[in-house]
Each structure stands twice: as C-alpha cells, then as structure tokens.
Write a protein that holds these residues in place. Sequence first.
Motif, PDB file in Angstrom:
ATOM      1  N   THR A   4       4.453 -11.581  -2.332  1.00 13.30           N
ATOM      2  CA  THR A   4       5.317 -10.376  -2.190  1.00 13.30           C
ATOM      3  C   THR A   4       6.141 -10.156  -1.035  1.00 13.30           C
ATOM      4  N   ALA A  62      -6.483  -7.915  -5.208  1.00 16.14           N
ATOM      5  CA  ALA A  62      -6.707  -9.343  -4.992  1.00 16.14           C
ATOM      6  C   ALA A  62      -5.576 -10.407  -4.328  1.00 16.14           C
ATOM      7  N   SER A  63      -5.262 -11.521  -5.170  1.00 15.18           N
ATOM      8  CA  SER A  63      -4.101 -12.228  -4.829  1.00 15.18           C
ATOM      9  C   SER A  63      -4.110 -13.286  -5.999  1.00 15.18           C
ATOM     10  N   ASP A 102      -5.375   4.137   6.724  1.00 15.65           N
ATOM     11  CA  ASP A 102      -4.955   3.116   7.332  1.00 15.65           C
ATOM     12  C   ASP A 102      -5.162   2.814   8.832  1.00 15.65           C
ATOM     13  N   VAL A 113       5.212  -9.228   5.461  1.00  9.42           N
ATOM     14  CA  VAL A 113       5.600 -10.403   5.335  1.00  9.42           C
ATOM     15  C   VAL A 113       7.113 -10.717   5.947  1.00  9.42           C
ATOM     16  N   GLY A 124       0.851  -1.179  -0.190  1.00  6.04           N
ATOM     17  CA  GLY A 124      -0.155  -0.074  -0.004  1.00  6.04           C
ATOM     18  C   GLY A 124       0.907   1.273   0.103  1.00  6.04           C
ATOM     19  N   GLY A 154      -5.783  -5.376   3.648  1.00  9.95           N
ATOM     20  CA  GLY A 154      -6.170  -6.571   3.620  1.00  9.95           C
ATOM     21  C   GLY A 154      -5.429  -7.522   4.904  1.00  9.95           C
ATOM     22  N   THR A 162      -0.760 -10.727   6.259  1.00 11.39           N
ATOM     23  CA  THR A 162       0.632 -11.161   6.848  1.00 11.39           C
ATOM     24  C   THR A 162       0.433 -11.406   8.400  1.00 11.39           C
TER      25      THR A 162
HETATM   26  N1  LIG Z   1       2.569  -9.719   0.618  1.00 10.95           N
HETATM   27  C1  LIG Z   1       1.831 -10.601  -0.353  1.00 10.95           C
HETATM   28  O1  LIG Z   1       2.466 -11.548  -0.586  1.00 10.95           O
HETATM   29  C2  LIG Z   1       0.530 -10.452  -0.996  1.00 10.95           C
HETATM   30  C3  LIG Z   1       0.363 -11.155  -2.037  1.00 10.95           C
HETATM   31  C4  LIG Z   1      -1.214 -11.130  -2.611  1.00 10.95           C
HETATM   32  C5  LIG Z   1      -1.916 -10.022  -2.105  1.00 10.95           C
HETATM   33  N2  LIG Z   1      -1.216  -9.382  -1.120  1.00 10.95           N
HETATM   34  C6  LIG Z   1      -2.533  -8.275  -0.581  1.00 10.95           C
HETATM   35  O2  LIG Z   1      -1.944  -7.057  -0.799  1.00 10.95           O
HETATM   36  C7  LIG Z   1      -2.532  -6.207   0.156  1.00 10.95           C
HETATM   37  C8  LIG Z   1      -1.433  -5.631   1.117  1.00 10.95           C
HETATM   38  O3  LIG Z   1      -0.623  -6.690   1.362  1.00 10.95           O
HETATM   39  P1  LIG Z   1       0.725  -6.534   2.258  1.00 10.95           P
HETATM   40  O4  LIG Z   1       1.771  -7.590   2.295  1.00 10.95           O
HETATM   41  O5  LIG Z   1       1.297  -4.946   2.264  1.00 10.95           O
HETATM   42  O6  LIG Z   1       0.047  -6.475   3.785  1.00 10.95           O
HETATM   43  P2  LIG Z   1       0.619  -5.732   5.088  1.00 10.95           P
HETATM   44  O7  LIG Z   1      -0.032  -6.665   6.251  1.00 10.95           O
HETATM   45  O8  LIG Z   1       2.172  -5.548   4.848  1.00 10.95           O
HETATM   46  O9  LIG Z   1      -0.084  -4.400   5.193  1.00 10.95           O
HETATM   47  C9  LIG Z   1      -1.522  -4.193   5.107  1.00 10.95           C
HETATM   48  C10 LIG Z   1      -1.701  -3.043   5.393  1.00 10.95           C
HETATM   49  O10 LIG Z   1      -3.403  -2.883   5.702  1.00 10.95           O
HETATM   50  C11 LIG Z   1      -3.487  -2.157   7.028  1.00 10.95           C
HETATM   51  N3  LIG Z   1      -4.895  -2.613   7.456  1.00 10.95           N
HETATM   52  C12 LIG Z   1      -5.067  -4.008   7.911  1.00 10.95           C
HETATM   53  N4  LIG Z   1      -6.362  -4.077   8.308  1.00 10.95           N
HETATM   54  C13 LIG Z   1      -7.030  -2.755   8.113  1.00 10.95           C
HETATM   55  C14 LIG Z   1      -8.237  -2.385   8.309  1.00 10.95           C
HETATM   56  N5  LIG Z   1      -9.193  -2.995   9.157  1.00 10.95           N
HETATM   57  N6  LIG Z   1      -8.553  -1.183   8.079  1.00 10.95           N
HETATM   58  C15 LIG Z   1      -7.579  -0.304   7.504  1.00 10.95           C
HETATM   59  N7  LIG Z   1      -6.095  -0.721   7.307  1.00 10.95           N
HETATM   60  C16 LIG Z   1      -5.928  -2.026   7.708  1.00 10.95           C
HETATM   61  C17 LIG Z   1      -2.570  -2.569   7.875  1.00 10.95           C
HETATM   62  O11 LIG Z   1      -2.307  -1.593   8.936  1.00 10.95           O
HETATM   63  C18 LIG Z   1      -1.254  -2.286   6.804  1.00 10.95           C
HETATM   64  O12 LIG Z   1      -0.844  -1.102   6.946  1.00 10.95           O
HETATM   65  C19 LIG Z   1      -3.340  -7.087   0.991  1.00 10.95           C
HETATM   66  O13 LIG Z   1      -4.772  -6.884   0.581  1.00 10.95           O
HETATM   67  C20 LIG Z   1      -2.841  -8.346   0.718  1.00 10.95           C
HETATM   68  O14 LIG Z   1      -4.035  -9.546   0.907  1.00 10.95           O
HETATM   69  C21 LIG Z   1      -0.451  -9.427  -0.417  1.00 10.95           C
END
Ligand SMILES: NC(=O)c1ccc[n+]([C@@H]2O[C@H](COP(=O)([O-])OP(=O)(O)OC[C@H]3O[C@@H](n4cnc5c(N)ncnc54)[C@H](O)[C@@H]3O)[C@@H](O)[C@H]2O)c1
Length: 251
Positions: free
Chosen positions: A188, A141-142, A36, A193, A18, A89, A92
């Motif tokens: 990612t 999504a994913s 956030d 992660v 994000g 989402g 992690t």
């Molecule tokens: N990292 C991966 O491997 C991966 C792969 C596929 C999809 N995704 C998706 O990408 C997106 C970001 O992933 P990431 O790895 O950066 O995750 P992350 O956990 O590092 O970051 C998620 C962010 O969302 C915020 N958040 C969580 N719940 C919340 C809520 N209820 N209201 C507002 N903010 C909220 C957290 O504070 C955090 O800043 C997610 O939707 C995740 O499912 C990630």
Amino acid sequence: MASEKRVAIVTGGASGIGFAFSSKLAESGYAVVIADLRGAQEAAAKIVEAGYDALGVTVDVTSEVDTTRMVDEATKAFGGLNVLVNNAGLFTTLTLKPVDQISAAEWMKVMEVNTLGPFLCIKAALPALRASGGGRIVNVASTSPIKGTPFMQHYTASKGAVIGFTRSLARELGNENITVNAIAPGFTLSEGVLSAGMEERMGESARRTSRSIQRDQVPSDLVGALVFLASDGAAFITGQTIAVDGGGVCL
Ligand SMILES: NC(=O)c1ccc[n+]([C@@H]2O[C@H](COP(=O)([O-])OP(=O)(O)OC[C@H]3O[C@@H](n4cnc5c(N)ncnc54)[C@H](O)[C@@H]3O)[C@@H](O)[C@H]2O)c1
C-alpha cells in the motif's frame, strides 16, 4: 461503564494507513484515540478541526506502562472503549535483505513492535472492552505471510504471528461478545512507503501486476473493511483475516 458514543483506539494512527483508519472511524461517528510514537496530538487536532471527536496520546506500543495509560486516557476522555485497532507496526523503516543478513537484534525489534505491541494493547484494552459489554479487536496483518515474501523474513514471520493470534484469541473471547479479526493489506502506498521510496524497490509485481485489480493500493482502499468489521453487521464474524489487496491473494 458503557459510553454513548462508540470509542476506538487506533495504534500507529498518526500517519499512513493508521491515519486513514482514524479519519474514517471519526467520520463514521466514533470518538477516536490516536496512539502513536510521534505526531499523535497533531493528527488528532486535524480530526477535531474537521468537526469530530479525537484525542492524541503519545504511546510506544512495546511499553506496558504506555499501553495501560493509553486505555486510561481513552476511557477518561470518552467514557469507555469499544474498538481497538492494532495498526502500529514496523514495515516502512525496514530494508529488503537476505535472511542471513538480518541480525538477531533487528529480528527481535520487528517482533517486539509487531507482535508484543498488539499483545500489550489487547491486554490493556480487555478490561475496558468488557466493561462496555464487549467490543471489537481488529489487527492489521499483511498478505506477506499468505503469499510468502522473500527478503523480509522477520516482517513476514511477525505478521504470520498476528494472523495466528487473531484466530486463537477469537476462540478465547467469543463468549464475551468480543470479536477479533485481522485485515491483511497488500502493498500500500502509505506515507511511510512513499517517503522511504519503497515503491521503487518493491517493483511492479508487488505494486500492480500480481493483483486481480491491477492498480496501486492506497490507504483509503482499506478503510471500508475496518468500518465493516467494527460495525454491528460484523457481530458474528470472528477469527478471520480479510485480505484487502485487489485480489492479489485469493483465500
Ligand atoms: N504499507 C504497506 O504496504 C503495508 C502492507 C501490509 C501491512 N501493512 C501494515 O499496516 C500498518 C501501517 O503501515 P503503514 O504503511 O501505514 O506504516 P507507516 O510506517 O507509514 O506507519 C506506521 C505508524 O506506526 C507508528 N509506530 C511505529 N512503531 C510504533 C510504536 N512502537 N508504538 C506506537 N506507534 C508506532 C509510526 O509512528 C507510524 O505512525 C503496519 O502494521 C504495517 O505492517 C502495511
């Protein structure tokens, strides 16, 4: 009210993927609203320090009061809304576990953040997008529901829902000049992660060998797809899910 500078909201925009999205949109000329649960103001301050327009809003995407306030603050600060990125989402913070060890409460929590959250953000954003003459919704999504991923059934089901919602909503909003697309990242190495040590647990296949381009994926790999989907060049693309995963899944 149509704004002069294009305005984007990025949920979960304070860290990880994000924050990469927020930074890239700011560099690309958008005023960015980082929404956030935590760290929104600090993340926005970093973007402002770099010379761009940003605002941090503390928001829980599962609260309709919060998502309504998020859009109000965005339009008050920057005069309109053009792009909503539903990135927040739960991923992690989840641990891999067999389906019969997932509690109903955990299942519901994942669904709440990953499916109710985007729904409430979209519901709140629609009046402002319409007032801007249309806009772009990009859901994160994913690839997990496309590949089929064991030991994270709640997560996989939630992201499958996001893909279905993206396709259906595109059909509902197409004539209003609002496109709805999804980006499906592969595994990612986001901040979340790395701090959870997930890269060890997910293993070599998820990290590298299942991809056509066999290297680790990092948040900056995802930003080009977002900037494209938000751009005028993507005006006739809607309902699509673009896998950005180095050719791990080939749709
Ligand atoms: N990292 C991966 O491997 C991966 C792969 C596929 C999809 N995704 C998706 O990408 C997106 C970001 O992933 P990431 O790895 O950066 O995750 P992350 O956990 O590092 O970051 C998620 C962010 O969302 C915020 N958040 C969580 N719940 C919340 C809520 N209820 N209201 C507002 N903010 C909220 C957290 O504070 C955090 O800043 C997610 O939707 C995740 O499912 C990630």
